[in-house]
Design a protein around this motif. Structure first.
Motif, PDB file in Angstrom:
ATOM      1  N   ARG A  62       0.867  -1.179   0.000  1.00  0.00           N
ATOM      2  CA  ARG A  62       0.000   0.000   0.000  1.00  0.00           C
ATOM      3  C   ARG A  62       0.900   1.224   0.000  1.00  0.00           C
ATOM      4  O   ARG A  62       1.973   1.224   0.601  1.00  0.00           O
ATOM      5  CB  ARG A  62      -0.877   0.033   1.245  1.00  0.00           C
ATOM      6  CG  ARG A  62      -1.965  -1.020   1.235  1.00  0.00           C
ATOM      7  CD  ARG A  62      -2.714  -1.085   2.547  1.00  0.00           C
ATOM      8  NE  ARG A  62      -1.849  -1.734   3.541  1.00  0.00           N
ATOM      9  CZ  ARG A  62      -1.681  -1.281   4.791  1.00  0.00           C
ATOM     10  NH1 ARG A  62      -2.285  -0.205   5.210  1.00  0.00           N
ATOM     11  NH2 ARG A  62      -0.895  -1.932   5.628  1.00  0.00           N
ATOM     12  N   GLN A  70      -3.954   5.014   0.128  1.00  0.00           N
ATOM     13  CA  GLN A  70      -5.124   4.583  -0.641  1.00  0.00           C
ATOM     14  C   GLN A  70      -4.817   3.718  -1.852  1.00  0.00           C
ATOM     15  O   GLN A  70      -5.705   3.114  -2.430  1.00  0.00           O
ATOM     16  CB  GLN A  70      -5.905   5.804  -1.114  1.00  0.00           C
ATOM     17  CG  GLN A  70      -5.156   6.597  -2.192  1.00  0.00           C
ATOM     18  CD  GLN A  70      -5.628   8.015  -2.315  1.00  0.00           C
ATOM     19  OE1 GLN A  70      -5.888   8.670  -1.328  1.00  0.00           O
ATOM     20  NE2 GLN A  70      -5.758   8.471  -3.543  1.00  0.00           N
ATOM     21  N   ARG A  72      -3.146   0.509  -3.792  1.00  0.00           N
ATOM     22  CA  ARG A  72      -2.712  -0.868  -3.574  1.00  0.00           C
ATOM     23  C   ARG A  72      -1.882  -1.271  -4.776  1.00  0.00           C
ATOM     24  O   ARG A  72      -2.264  -1.029  -5.924  1.00  0.00           O
ATOM     25  CB  ARG A  72      -3.924  -1.790  -3.453  1.00  0.00           C
ATOM     26  CG  ARG A  72      -3.569  -3.249  -3.280  1.00  0.00           C
ATOM     27  CD  ARG A  72      -4.849  -4.111  -3.253  1.00  0.00           C
ATOM     28  NE  ARG A  72      -4.535  -5.502  -3.004  1.00  0.00           N
ATOM     29  CZ  ARG A  72      -4.280  -6.406  -3.941  1.00  0.00           C
ATOM     30  NH1 ARG A  72      -4.299  -6.059  -5.218  1.00  0.00           N
ATOM     31  NH2 ARG A  72      -4.012  -7.649  -3.619  1.00  0.00           N
ATOM     32  N   THR A  94      -6.710   1.678  -7.073  1.00  0.00           N
ATOM     33  CA  THR A  94      -7.402   2.209  -5.908  1.00  0.00           C
ATOM     34  C   THR A  94      -8.878   1.884  -6.064  1.00  0.00           C
ATOM     35  O   THR A  94      -9.423   1.973  -7.178  1.00  0.00           O
ATOM     36  CB  THR A  94      -7.170   3.726  -5.722  1.00  0.00           C
ATOM     37  OG1 THR A  94      -7.710   4.131  -4.469  1.00  0.00           O
ATOM     38  CG2 THR A  94      -7.765   4.553  -6.838  1.00  0.00           C
TER      39      THR A  94
END
Length: 151
Positions: A62, A70, A72, A94
């Motif tokens: 992340r 926010q 990934r 995201t």
């Protein structure tokens, strides 16, 4: 978020680290070290949730603002030759929407008593020009942090 036309670019980043190749390669292989130098700024987060640094392995991370990481990311490793190269892909998303897909080759070369690191990254952005600009900033800042960590 609306669908955008894919945007493409290739970046080549080069840095000279004062440390020998085996030490610099180890900084890429160790997830704790990558977390330390990987965040592009003091206000950014870079957190690994899963690490599998081997050919066929997958890392899950992340990133984003420290208060809200926010984004990934999933990194897949295709080729790892110790102290020579790492070939990987990365997908950043995201809220389930893919924003950026990258294919990267990182090479390590002797440079006197130090190491030259070359990252060649081919990027496809599904999140507009801002994603490409953000990736360029992030790579540059992270590699600058790596150079400092290797002093």
């Amino acid at each position: 978020m609306t669908s955008q036309e894919p945007r493409h670019t290739t970046f080549v980043f080069e840095r000279i680290c004062a440390a020998p190749i085996d030490r610099v390669f180890a900084a890429f292989a160790d997830p704790k070290e990558r977390e330390r130098w990987g965040a592009p700024s003091e206000t950014a987060a870079f957190i690994y949730d899963k690490v599998d640094f081997r050919e066929g392995g997958i890392d899950v991370f992340r990133c984003g603002d420290k208060n809200n990481p926010q984004y990934r990311g999933v990194t897949t490793y295709y080729d790892i030759v110790r102290n020579e190269r790492i070939i990987s892909s990365e997908v950043v998303e995201t809220q389930g929407k893919k924003l950026l897909v990258t294919m990267a080759t990182t090479t390590f070369e002797h440079q006197g008593t130090g190491t030259k690191v070359i990252v060649t990254a081919q990027l496809t952005s599904l999140g507009g020009e801002d994603m490409l600009n953000g990736a360029k900033f992030g790579h540059n800042a992270s590699l600058d942090n790596l150079v400092k960590a290797m002093q």
